[in-house]
Scaffold this active site. Sequence first.
Site, PDB file in Angstrom:
ATOM      1  CE1 TYR A  85      47.932   4.500  -4.567  1.00 22.51           C
ATOM      2  CE2 TYR A  85      48.450   2.255  -3.886  1.00 22.51           C
ATOM      3  CZ  TYR A  85      47.809   3.139  -4.746  1.00 22.51           C
ATOM      4  OH  TYR A  85      47.052   2.653  -5.793  1.00 22.51           O
ATOM      5  N   PRO A 101      45.506  -4.541   1.456  1.00 27.18           N
ATOM      6  CG  PRO A 101      47.139  -6.169   1.841  1.00 27.18           C
ATOM      7  CD  PRO A 101      46.744  -4.788   2.229  1.00 27.18           C
ATOM      8  CE  LYS A 139      41.983   5.201  -5.067  1.00 21.50           C
ATOM      9  NZ  LYS A 139      40.568   4.863  -4.891  1.00 21.50           N
TER      10      LYS A 139
END
Length: 293
Positions: free
Chosen positions: A156, A199, A171
């Site tokens: 993201y 994940p 980020k």
Amino acid sequence: MEYTKKMLRDDALAGKTIVVTGGGSGLGKSMTKYFLELGANVAISSRNLEKLQNTASELEQETGGKCLPVQCDVRNYDEVEQMLQLVLDEFGEVDVLLNNAAGNFISPTERLSANAFDTIIDIVLKGSKNCTLAFGKHWIDKKTENKSILNIVTTYAWTGSAYVVPSATAKAGVLAMTRSLAVEWAKYGIRCNAIAPGPFPTKGAWDRLLPGDLKDKFDLSKKVPLKRVGDHQELANLAAYLVSDFSAYVNGEVITIDGGEWLKGAGQFNLLEAIPEELWDQLEAMIKAKKRG
Ligand code: COA
């Protein structure tokens, strides 16, 4: 071949000294362990010295490597300079900086205080900047060669994400810094790369980000085309490659390791995966009939 196997040959990182921020637990600890197994000296840093000391002695026993715990809040530039000096005093030189320390609040943005937003920006963006600047200045000043910076970002960083806006904002900045310095500092023999993990469950982050039964309600593996979450060794394999000399020509790259997760969210028609085979038969017949008519 099992994807949880160790990838590189045993001496792949021999002679290298690596600093892993946030190395006391979670993914930082997993990467540190593999770097030690591959022959590197590793310094791990975070705010919690006791946790670092426990991790360092555990990993030294398990791997036979040398792991130095260094207390450092990456938000504070003076502490980062002190950490660098301690590492130099202990190991003589440092070859790799792994900016892994992070923080995240999962929350509607309007519920966050200005200080909460700052806290995440300070850890993720300012912390990575502080370490990058201190290590970069040292390397450039000493006219060293063959150094590298590896930043842990997230997918993201480029898509953005609701409910983790400070983290996404920070980020994205770290990714821009990675690509910018890959060009600017290549002439000093410094490579800059990033990894964007999907994940990879860790106790700390996942309990904090998805407390209680939220973990079951939002089973993140369901969002992954490969239908599973990542294994820590898979990330450690990639990180070890990117900080090793085998990747000497990889510079300015961000490598996604997420089983296809972010692209699944992006593709306009990806949700058609929910259509069963029989319905496809009907749809095909309808489309063909329309063409004929
Ligand atoms: N949601 C929203 N705001 C929160 C919050 C939450 N879950 N937790 C804390 N805050 C707010 C606090 O209220 C405070 O704001 P205020 O001063 O306006 O009240 C601000 O954030 C700072 O909180 P504080 O507890 O002082 O921060 P800290 O600097 O001690 O620690 C972290 C912040 C992120 C480092 C800490 O939560 C932590 O250790 N997290 C674990 C690391 C992590 O998140 N890893 C995930 C990586 S993806």
